[in-house]
Scaffold this active site. Structure first.
Site, PDB file in Angstrom:
ATOM      1  N   SER A 178     -54.198 -58.298-111.688  1.00  0.00           N
ATOM      2  CA  SER A 178     -54.272 -56.834-111.631  1.00  0.00           C
ATOM      3  C   SER A 178     -55.694 -56.291-111.615  1.00  0.00           C
ATOM      4  O   SER A 178     -55.930 -55.200-111.120  1.00  0.00           O
ATOM      5  CB  SER A 178     -53.479 -56.211-112.772  1.00  0.00           C
ATOM      6  OG  SER A 178     -53.837 -56.776-114.005  1.00  0.00           O
ATOM      7  N   HIS A 206     -48.059 -56.180-108.581  1.00  0.00           N
ATOM      8  CA  HIS A 206     -48.914 -55.645-107.512  1.00  0.00           C
ATOM      9  C   HIS A 206     -48.583 -56.208-106.136  1.00  0.00           C
ATOM     10  O   HIS A 206     -49.237 -55.855-105.153  1.00  0.00           O
ATOM     11  CB  HIS A 206     -50.383 -55.906-107.847  1.00  0.00           C
ATOM     12  CG  HIS A 206     -50.800 -55.254-109.119  1.00  0.00           C
ATOM     13  ND1 HIS A 206     -51.199 -53.940-109.198  1.00  0.00           N
ATOM     14  CD2 HIS A 206     -50.818 -55.721-110.393  1.00  0.00           C
ATOM     15  CE1 HIS A 206     -51.469 -53.629-110.452  1.00  0.00           C
ATOM     16  NE2 HIS A 206     -51.247 -54.695-111.198  1.00  0.00           N
ATOM     17  N   LYS A 237     -45.418 -48.902-109.268  1.00  0.00           N
ATOM     18  CA  LYS A 237     -46.632 -49.081-108.478  1.00  0.00           C
ATOM     19  C   LYS A 237     -46.296 -48.824-107.004  1.00  0.00           C
ATOM     20  O   LYS A 237     -46.053 -47.683-106.653  1.00  0.00           O
ATOM     21  CB  LYS A 237     -47.229 -50.451-108.785  1.00  0.00           C
ATOM     22  CG  LYS A 237     -47.813 -50.412-110.212  1.00  0.00           C
ATOM     23  CD  LYS A 237     -48.237 -51.707-110.802  1.00  0.00           C
ATOM     24  CE  LYS A 237     -48.775 -51.443-112.211  1.00  0.00           C
ATOM     25  NZ  LYS A 237     -48.783 -52.612-113.078  1.00  0.00           N
TER      26      LYS A 237
HETATM   27  C1  LIG Z   1     -48.649 -52.682-114.546  1.00  0.00           C
HETATM   28  C2  LIG Z   1     -48.329 -54.089-114.893  1.00  0.00           C
HETATM   29  C3  LIG Z   1     -47.317 -54.414-115.791  1.00  0.00           C
HETATM   30  C4  LIG Z   1     -46.621 -53.366-116.623  1.00  0.00           C
HETATM   31  O1  LIG Z   1     -45.744 -52.613-115.865  1.00  0.00           O
HETATM   32  P1  LIG Z   1     -45.366 -51.146-116.339  1.00  0.00           P
HETATM   33  O2  LIG Z   1     -44.146 -50.805-115.580  1.00  0.00           O
HETATM   34  O3  LIG Z   1     -46.544 -50.294-116.011  1.00  0.00           O
HETATM   35  O4  LIG Z   1     -45.124 -51.222-117.817  1.00  0.00           O
HETATM   36  C5  LIG Z   1     -46.988 -55.733-115.968  1.00  0.00           C
HETATM   37  N1  LIG Z   1     -47.656 -56.714-115.311  1.00  0.00           N
HETATM   38  C6  LIG Z   1     -48.663 -56.442-114.470  1.00  0.00           C
HETATM   39  C7  LIG Z   1     -49.362 -57.562-113.777  1.00  0.00           C
HETATM   40  C8  LIG Z   1     -49.038 -55.132-114.245  1.00  0.00           C
HETATM   41  O5  LIG Z   1     -50.057 -54.853-113.430  1.00  0.00           O
END
Ligand SMILES: *Cc1c(COP(=O)(O)O)cnc(C)c1O
Length: 384
Positions: A178, A206, A237
């Protein structure tokens, strides 16, 4: 008073340039956002496909609210599991090529739930050192033995797997890291898991919507299919809404339903969000142009930033980190861009390792080539 100590801790953080603060958005998420009275060109959301404010998602959410109301009223296992949730789970499972799926309220909760449900005392979790915080928390909460391997170091993982002789084994990794934007070597990780009879949990927060044919995610990108892969992705996302899901064999999903505490003991997300997510899934599947445009923007940005004094980390995804080094320098660069009406966040330790503070530039299919050119030009001005 214990306040004295809290004040001191906050002051210490501030002195190190590490105090976190929020900015207040006054507009919808998008390429142009209003923040505290000013308009910015934004490179700081995970809305990679530009769906968070899409009219079809807004219409679906409205229709979902008409049909189901607003609140779900209960947890899934009591009376909060609606037809919209059920339909979404089936659609997501089919989309990523798995027999079954379970939705969670957030990705953070999904990771806590899946790790805790599958391993415990006497078992071992193997984790990449750059994994997302939620995976790190998940493995600590599970009470399994934890072994962390150097970032993408398949040889070290092989050695660690070799050393563990008993209990269940679970390898966990981000598919797209990330803060770095690079990919995990999933085919090699899967081969090791086959060899050592381990599960592989892939967090594709992602990659879902962005990678692979029709945006089906990292497994499609690498052409991987195996019952031992447990696939997790988030829906806030690229999908532009909120939530997450785990897709896996039916027996794994049934086990989560029985054991995943972060699924069982929380209120189900509003069913209208699932209706919006069905609309999102249609657009993800149908609109290849979003991913094609993103790829062109990534190439344009990388070419444009190749001659800067800072290091643009190797990445083929919409996450393009410009590593600056010191915290203050990263903050100053972020501030310099902000003064020019461009918003790119500085990411500092402990989110990234000491000495690797960076700008995390994230691109969206909603950006135009002119938007990217404007960022390139501003960074060149700041480099002088
Ligand atoms: C954003 C993210 C999460 C958490 O997801 P949310 O729905 O925002 O709680 C988990 N793993 C990764 C790699 C992320 O980038």
């Amino acid at each position: 008073m214990p306040f004295t100590q809290l004040h001191k801790e906050l002051d210490d953080r501030a002195a190190l340039g590490l105090l976190r603060r929020r900015r207040v958005l006054e507009s919808a998420q998008g390429v142009h956002i209003n923040v505290e009275g000013r308009r910015y060109l934004s490179f700081c959301s995970n809305d990679y496909l530009g769906l968070a404010n899409h009219p079809q998602l807004i219409a679906a959410l409205q229709q979902g609210a008409q049909q189901y109301g607003v609140g779900s009223g209960a947890s899934h296992l009591v009376s909060g599991h609606f037809a919209a949730h059920h339909e979404l789970e089936q659609a997501l499972a089919a989309f990523v090529g798995k027999p079954a799926a379970l939705t969670f309220s957030t990705g953070y909760l999904a990771n806590l739930g899946v790790v805790q449900a599958l391993v415990g005392r006497g078992d071992t979790v193997f984790a990449d050192k750059l994994n997302h915080a939620s995976l790190n928390e998940a493995m600590l909460l599970s009470r399994a033995e934890v072994k962390r391997y150097r970032h993408n170091d398949v040889a070290q993982l092989a050695q660690q797997l070799q050393e563990v002789k008993s209990g269940r084994k679970l390898v966990i990794t981000d598919a797209v890291f990330s803060m770095d934007g690079d990919l995990a070597p999933l085919p090699q990780l899967l081969a090791l898991c086959e060899q050592h009879d381990a599960w592989l949990l892939v967090d594709d927060a992602h990659g879902f919507g962005v990678l692979g044919e029709q945006g089906r995610g990292a497994l499609s990108y690498f052409n991987l299919a195996s019952p031992r892969i447990i696939y997790m992705a988030t829906l806030g996302k690229a999908a532009g809404v909120s939530g997450a899901f785990v897709a896996a064999e039916e027996v794994v999903i049934q086990t989560l339903l029985q054991n995943a505490r972060s699924y069982i003991y929380t209120t189900a997300s509003p069913p209208a969000l699932s209706v919006a997510l069905m609309a999102s899934l249609s657009l993800i599947r149908a609109e290849d142009w979003r991913r094609e445009h993103l790829l062109r923007l990534i190439a344009q940005l990388r070419a444009g930033l190749s001659d800067l004094p800072w290091t643009l980390l190797e990445s083929a995804t919409p996450i393009q980190p410009l590593q600056v080094g010191e915290n203050e320098a990263a903050l100053a660069l972020s501030e310099g861009l902000r003064a020019r009406g461009i918003w790119v966040p500085a990411i500092r330790p402990p989110t990234v390792p000491q000495g690797t503070a960076r700008l995390r530039i994230s691109l969206s299919a909603a950006h135009s080539e002119q938007d990217v050119a404007q960022l390139i030009e501003a960074l060149h001005e700041l480099a002088c």
